[in-house]
Design a protein around this motif. Structure first.
Motif, PDB file in Angstrom:
ATOM      1  N   GLY A  90       8.838  25.764 -31.343  1.00  0.00           N
ATOM      2  CA  GLY A  90       8.333  25.936 -29.987  1.00  0.00           C
ATOM      3  C   GLY A  90       8.979  27.103 -29.264  1.00  0.00           C
ATOM      4  N   TRP A  91      10.291  27.252 -29.400  1.00  0.00           N
ATOM      5  CA  TRP A  91      10.990  28.305 -28.677  1.00  0.00           C
ATOM      6  C   TRP A  91      10.719  29.683 -29.261  1.00  0.00           C
ATOM      7  CZ3 TRP A  91      16.641  26.559 -27.136  1.00  0.00           C
ATOM      8  CH2 TRP A  91      16.532  25.500 -26.221  1.00  0.00           C
ATOM      9  N   HIS A  96      10.004  33.401 -27.908  1.00  0.00           N
ATOM     10  CA  HIS A  96      10.963  34.433 -28.290  1.00  0.00           C
ATOM     11  C   HIS A  96      10.412  35.462 -29.265  1.00  0.00           C
ATOM     12  CE1 HIS A  96      14.451  31.437 -27.282  1.00  0.00           C
ATOM     13  NE2 HIS A  96      13.982  32.045 -26.205  1.00  0.00           N
ATOM     14  N   ILE A  97       9.319  35.148 -29.926  1.00  0.00           N
ATOM     15  CA  ILE A  97       8.759  36.090 -30.898  1.00  0.00           C
ATOM     16  C   ILE A  97       8.386  37.424 -30.246  1.00  0.00           C
ATOM     17  CG2 ILE A  97       6.357  35.358 -30.645  1.00  0.00           C
ATOM     18  CD1 ILE A  97       6.169  35.575 -33.747  1.00  0.00           C
ATOM     19  N   ALA A  98       8.292  37.438 -28.923  1.00  0.00           N
ATOM     20  CA  ALA A  98       7.998  38.690 -28.219  1.00  0.00           C
ATOM     21  C   ALA A  98       9.049  39.757 -28.493  1.00  0.00           C
ATOM     22  CB  ALA A  98       7.901  38.435 -26.712  1.00  0.00           C
ATOM     23  N   ILE A  99      10.245  39.364 -28.904  1.00  0.00           N
ATOM     24  CA  ILE A  99      11.294  40.347 -29.172  1.00  0.00           C
ATOM     25  C   ILE A  99      10.967  41.184 -30.404  1.00  0.00           C
ATOM     26  CG2 ILE A  99      12.748  38.905 -30.677  1.00  0.00           C
ATOM     27  CD1 ILE A  99      13.967  41.230 -27.841  1.00  0.00           C
ATOM     28  N   VAL A 100      10.133  40.679 -31.306  1.00  0.00           N
ATOM     29  CA  VAL A 100       9.841  41.405 -32.541  1.00  0.00           C
ATOM     30  C   VAL A 100       9.128  42.719 -32.235  1.00  0.00           C
ATOM     31  CG1 VAL A 100       8.636  41.347 -34.759  1.00  0.00           C
ATOM     32  CG2 VAL A 100       9.800  39.290 -33.903  1.00  0.00           C
ATOM     33  N   LEU A 221      21.050  32.673 -20.039  1.00  0.00           N
ATOM     34  CA  LEU A 221      21.693  33.110 -18.807  1.00  0.00           C
ATOM     35  C   LEU A 221      21.752  31.946 -17.827  1.00  0.00           C
ATOM     36  CD1 LEU A 221      19.841  36.502 -18.139  1.00  0.00           C
ATOM     37  CD2 LEU A 221      22.202  36.260 -18.926  1.00  0.00           C
ATOM     38  N   SER A 222      22.719  32.003 -16.933  1.00  0.00           N
ATOM     39  CA  SER A 222      22.752  31.053 -15.830  1.00  0.00           C
ATOM     40  C   SER A 222      21.609  31.341 -14.869  1.00  0.00           C
ATOM     41  CB  SER A 222      24.082  31.169 -15.087  1.00  0.00           C
ATOM     42  OG  SER A 222      24.033  30.475 -13.855  1.00  0.00           O
ATOM     43  N   ASP A 223      20.983  30.294 -14.371  1.00  0.00           N
ATOM     44  CA  ASP A 223      19.903  30.466 -13.399  1.00  0.00           C
ATOM     45  C   ASP A 223      20.392  31.159 -12.133  1.00  0.00           C
ATOM     46  OD1 ASP A 223      17.903  29.365 -14.945  1.00  0.00           O
ATOM     47  OD2 ASP A 223      18.174  27.337 -14.160  1.00  0.00           O
ATOM     48  N   THR A 224      21.665  31.038 -11.838  1.00  0.00           N
ATOM     49  CA  THR A 224      22.194  31.605 -10.596  1.00  0.00           C
ATOM     50  C   THR A 224      22.886  32.948 -10.800  1.00  0.00           C
ATOM     51  OG1 THR A 224      24.298  30.419 -10.856  1.00  0.00           O
ATOM     52  CG2 THR A 224      22.528  29.289  -9.660  1.00  0.00           C
ATOM     53  N   HIS A 225      22.851  33.479 -12.006  1.00  0.00           N
ATOM     54  CA  HIS A 225      23.542  34.738 -12.291  1.00  0.00           C
ATOM     55  C   HIS A 225      22.692  35.906 -11.808  1.00  0.00           C
ATOM     56  CE1 HIS A 225      26.224  37.024 -15.404  1.00  0.00           C
ATOM     57  NE2 HIS A 225      26.256  37.566 -14.201  1.00  0.00           N
ATOM     58  N   GLN A 264      11.568  31.843 -19.202  1.00  0.00           N
ATOM     59  CA  GLN A 264      12.042  30.532 -18.772  1.00  0.00           C
ATOM     60  C   GLN A 264      11.398  29.497 -19.683  1.00  0.00           C
ATOM     61  OE1 GLN A 264      14.166  30.564 -16.121  1.00  0.00           O
ATOM     62  NE2 GLN A 264      14.597  28.380 -15.982  1.00  0.00           N
ATOM     63  N   ILE A 265      12.229  28.773 -20.439  1.00  0.00           N
ATOM     64  CA  ILE A 265      11.712  27.829 -21.425  1.00  0.00           C
ATOM     65  C   ILE A 265      12.422  26.496 -21.256  1.00  0.00           C
ATOM     66  CG2 ILE A 265      11.260  27.400 -23.868  1.00  0.00           C
ATOM     67  CD1 ILE A 265      11.769  30.398 -24.347  1.00  0.00           C
ATOM     68  N   ASP A 266      11.661  25.458 -20.969  1.00  0.00           N
ATOM     69  CA  ASP A 266      12.224  24.111 -20.838  1.00  0.00           C
ATOM     70  C   ASP A 266      13.429  24.086 -19.905  1.00  0.00           C
ATOM     71  OD1 ASP A 266      10.301  23.270 -22.638  1.00  0.00           O
ATOM     72  OD2 ASP A 266      11.634  23.391 -24.376  1.00  0.00           O
TER      73      ASP A 266
END
Length: 283
Positions: A90-91, A96-100, A221-225, A264-266
């Motif tokens: 799923g991930w 994440h496959i967009a990185i390819v 990443l942290s959501d607040t970073h 943003q995933i899950d």
């Protein structure tokens, strides 16, 4: 990873462990240095919990990276990688496959061939296996993981692929064996367990001694970073790991950011990034 959570200790035990530090300073120092058996005793678990509590209180969790290394090289790492693989379909294939495509664009922009693709912290090996099939123009694929047990499993599973599997600390192995014209991948949350100094030292080595090189990241990443205004690294989440501002650290080392976007995933914020080192000085 938050070691009290890994070792399944209660809040009360964590506080008792913090009090125990002053009574067993030599044992605590050994544990902090990562000198643990594969199956720690209960008193060791209490001391580990106390170390995490004490360093978190003082804002010094970066000093406990040896404990993270112990976990990822110990037997509990194998079932963790098994559980992570359940999320992989799923991930990765869903997001994440967009990185390819970003990697392919970076490879096409150079007029030479990259000689190797090296993943740091491979885990179950699924991401690297996909890269090996998607990027046939790269002749060599190398998997590095701290867990010798996981490496042995991967060697059996991917025996027909021609991938090289190494049980080692990724940064240390790269310092000894890597060469220019390599691509380096961190996928799924690996550098979050590295201190800021360790990440920056790796980037500086890749940019200076091993250039030209590409760095490919899929890191949480942290959501607040706030990557525009906040420090390069923050502690975040239940696991007390590091949200690194990788673009800032890479640029500080001399890299040029070729592609950077977020997903943003899950409920988890992810950074997807490709960066290229500067060319080495002309001889």
């Amino acid at each position: 990873m938050s070691l009290p959570n890994v070792l399944r200790l209660s809040t009360v035990t964590t506080r008792l462990g913090a009090a125990l530090l002053q009574w067993m300073p030599e044992r605590a120092a050994a544990l902090k240095a990562g000198q643990l058996p594969d199956a720690p005793r209960f008193v060791d678990k209490m001391l580990i919990a106390g170390l995490v509590h004490d360093h978190q209180r003082r804002g010094r969790l970066d000093e406990l990276t040896a404990l993270h290394d112990w976990f990822w090289s110990s037997s509990p790492a194998v079932p963790f990688h098994e559980s992570a693989e359940l999320r992989f379909e799923g991930w990765f294939y869903g997001h994440h496959i967009a990185i390819v495509a970003a990697i392919e664009a970076a490879l096409a922009a150079d007029d030479f061939r990259y000689e190797a693709f090296c993943e740091i912290g491979t885990g179950c090996g699924r991401a690297l296996d996909h890269m090996a099939q998607a990027l046939p123009q790269i002749p060599r694929f190398i998997s590095i993981d701290l867990s010798s047990a996981q490496v042995a499993l991967n060697r059996q599973r991917y025996a027909a692929r021609g991938t090289e599997f190494v049980a080692a600390d990724g940064a240390d192995w790269i310092a000894r064996h890597a060469e220019p014209r390599w691509v380096y991948l961190s996928y799924g949350g690996v550098f979050e367990y590295f201190s800021r100094d360790k990440v920056l030292a790796l980037y500086e080595r890749l940019a200076s001694r091993l250039a030209p090189s590409l760095v490919v990241l899929v890191e949480p990443l942290s959501d607040t970073h706030d990557l525009e205004r906040e420090p390069p690294s923050l502690v975040f989440g239940a696991e007390n790991t590091f949200s690194h501002n990788h673009a800032a650290l890479l640029e500080a080392a001399g890299f040029r950011i070729l592609s950077q976007f977020e997903q943003q995933i899950d409920g988890q914020r992810w950074l997807l990034l490709v960066a290229r080192s500067p060319d080495p000085p002309a001889s």
